[in-house]
Write an enzyme that holds these catalytic residues in place. Structure first.
Site, PDB file in Angstrom:
ATOM      1  N   ASP A  27     -17.893   9.330  -3.091  1.00  0.00           N
ATOM      2  CA  ASP A  27     -17.121   7.920  -3.139  1.00  0.00           C
ATOM      3  C   ASP A  27     -16.504   7.514  -2.192  1.00  0.00           C
ATOM      4  O   ASP A  27     -15.605   7.665  -1.791  1.00  0.00           O
ATOM      5  CB  ASP A  27     -15.864   7.767  -4.838  1.00  0.00           C
ATOM      6  CG  ASP A  27     -15.776   6.885  -5.122  1.00  0.00           C
ATOM      7  OD1 ASP A  27     -16.710   5.733  -5.155  1.00  0.00           O
ATOM      8  OD2 ASP A  27     -15.223   6.907  -6.473  1.00  0.00           O
ATOM      9  N   ASP A 121     -21.854   2.746  -4.226  1.00  0.00           N
ATOM     10  CA  ASP A 121     -20.738   2.703  -3.165  1.00  0.00           C
ATOM     11  C   ASP A 121     -20.327   4.174  -3.634  1.00  0.00           C
ATOM     12  O   ASP A 121     -19.841   4.978  -3.267  1.00  0.00           O
ATOM     13  CB  ASP A 121     -19.866   2.467  -3.519  1.00  0.00           C
ATOM     14  CG  ASP A 121     -19.217   2.273  -4.855  1.00  0.00           C
ATOM     15  OD1 ASP A 121     -19.433   2.812  -6.069  1.00  0.00           O
ATOM     16  OD2 ASP A 121     -17.817   2.241  -4.897  1.00  0.00           O
ATOM     17  N   GLU A 122     -21.412   5.039  -4.504  1.00  0.00           N
ATOM     18  CA  GLU A 122     -21.074   6.997  -5.614  1.00  0.00           C
ATOM     19  C   GLU A 122     -22.095   7.293  -5.757  1.00  0.00           C
ATOM     20  O   GLU A 122     -23.413   6.904  -5.755  1.00  0.00           O
ATOM     21  CB  GLU A 122     -20.240   6.525  -6.173  1.00  0.00           C
ATOM     22  CG  GLU A 122     -20.128   5.587  -7.689  1.00  0.00           C
ATOM     23  CD  GLU A 122     -19.589   6.070  -8.878  1.00  0.00           C
ATOM     24  OE1 GLU A 122     -18.672   6.848  -8.930  1.00  0.00           O
ATOM     25  OE2 GLU A 122     -19.467   5.127  -8.889  1.00  0.00           O
TER      26      GLU A 122
END
Length: 417
Positions: A27, A121-122
């Site tokens: 993350d 984003d992860e």
């Protein structure tokens, strides 16, 4: 799990045995804010909020210094400034976020073919097969973290565990810029002290229902008979929560990501009742959604209108069309008809357009003629000009009548996974 400001940070010792923790959750830390700070490194240690300039905007992201004051994403900017009056507000730049996301995801793909993207984003990674090339999962995780920083300047946190659920919890506890490994044998010791709100699917209402029956921690759920938990939250949810609390999560890392919807919305600086302003905004958003669909290779069958009024009441209305489309004009025609069919309106605070029921484009059959042929040619031309000279050089004439309304950009350009 504690506050998301780094105050509960927990990381693993270098000597940890990660051989039984092949599932990674990676993350990026405060991603939007961190990308903005790449161009403003002098602000790295002061509170920074990413949001539109209007006080009616909502917070898109906040860096860790701002989070220590209670600032978090999705709260009104006005509230954020009350919590932290000296915060610096930076406007969002979604093209930059996509650029850096692509770089980071390419690093993941380089480490293992088993990457499950959860958003911009992860991602989950299964690195069991990477042992022979790079070493045990903890070594792979540290290599990913060092590569992400070296190649992008961004920091990420990693959780490593035997299941996806525990890996995600661990990455949250490792923030910012850390690695937490939970070996399989330590899973229950890690899980059971956590509050029940840490379990997936436990929102405020479920948490309240469980608390009334004396459940406070994950361990309380794990030790109770499953039937007792099911009486509190229902059969399916009770089984899921009981299994998760006992470390049972058989879901594999899956590489196929299915996009659910593409949408844009804006909050006006001043509530408006002007139908022409609203129609122009619908046209602007419909065209933007069409561009996003075409660039992603998608078509959609359900068009959705969202309206929020000055009293904060919100309505959504949808219409499913006969043939899936990626054309802004077709989306506009449908969403305008939805809007017109609602009749009179109060003052509108927020308006949004979304397309759902997505499928890969290019496979839809054409009839003997295409009713949208002229619009298709026009939008193909706009795409080609934009690809060469930049977006905005060509735009529908109706949008030249008024400037784009200033407002909350935090939800614009959003792709939901």
């Amino acid at each position: 799990m504690g506050r998301q400001d780094g105050s509960t940070r927990q990381v693993s010792a270098a000597s940890v045995d990660s051989s039984t923790a092949p599932i990674l959750h990676v993350d990026l830390d405060a991603f939007f804010a961190s990308v903005e700070l790449l161009d403003r490194p002098e602000l790295a240690k002061v509170p920074v909020v990413v949001a539109g300039k209007s006080l009616r905007s909502v917070v898109t992201a906040a860096n860790y210094p701002a989070r220590k004051f209670g600032v978090r994403s999705a709260i009104p900017l006005s509230q954020a400034m009350r919590l932290c009056p000296h915060a610096i507000v930076l406007e969002p730049h979604f093209e930059k976020y996509r650029h850096y996301s692509q770089q980071v995801m390419a690093i993941f793909d380089d480490m293992t073919p088993l990457v499950e993207r959860l958003g911009i984003d992860e991602a989950f990674l299964d690195v069991a097969g990477a042992r022979g090339v790079y070493g045990p999962p903890a070594v792979v995780a540290e290599l990913i973290r060092s590569r992400v920083f070296a190649e992008t300047g961004l920091h990420c946190s990693v959780g490593a565990a035997s299941t996806k659920f525990v890996a995600k919890l661990a990455s949250g506890r490792a923030k910012p810029d850390g690695l937490l490994v939970v070996p399989a044998a330590a899973t229950l010791d890690f899980l059971h002290p956590l509050p029940i709100g840490a379990l997936w699917g436990v929102g405020a209402a479920t948490e309240e229902s469980l608390a009334k029956r004396g459940f406070r921690t994950v361990g309380d759920i794990a030790r109770a008979p499953m039937a007792t938990v099911q009486r509190a939250v229902g059969d399916a949810s009770g089984r899921k929560l009981h299994e998760l609390s006992n470390g049972i999560d058989p879901r594999p890392v899956t590489t196929r990501s299915v996009e659910k919807s593409v949408g844009h919305e804006v909050t006006f600086e001043v509530d408006t009742t002007d139908p022409e302003t609203l129609r122009r905004e619908l046209l602007r958003q419909a065209n933007a959604v069409g561009v996003r669909l075409r660039s992603g290779g998608w078509v959609g069958r359900t068009v959705v209108l969202k309206l929020r009024y000055s009293d904060f009441s919100t309505i959504t209305r949808s219409r499913t069309i006969a043939e899936p489309t990626d054309l802004g004009r077709r989306i506009y025609e449908e969403v305008r008809e939805i809007y017109e069919g609602l009749g009179t309106h109060g003052a509108v605070r927020l308006i949004g357009v979304r397309v759902e029921q997505l499928a890969p484009g290019g496979g839809q059959a054409m009839g003997l003629w295409d009713d949208d042929e002229s619009w298709r040619e026009a939008e193909d031309t706009m795409d080609a000009v934009s690809a060469r000279f930049g977006r905005g050089l060509l735009t529908p004439a109706a949008l030249l009548k008024a400037a784009k309304p200033r407002g909350d950009a935090s939800n614009a350009h959003r792709i939901e996974y």
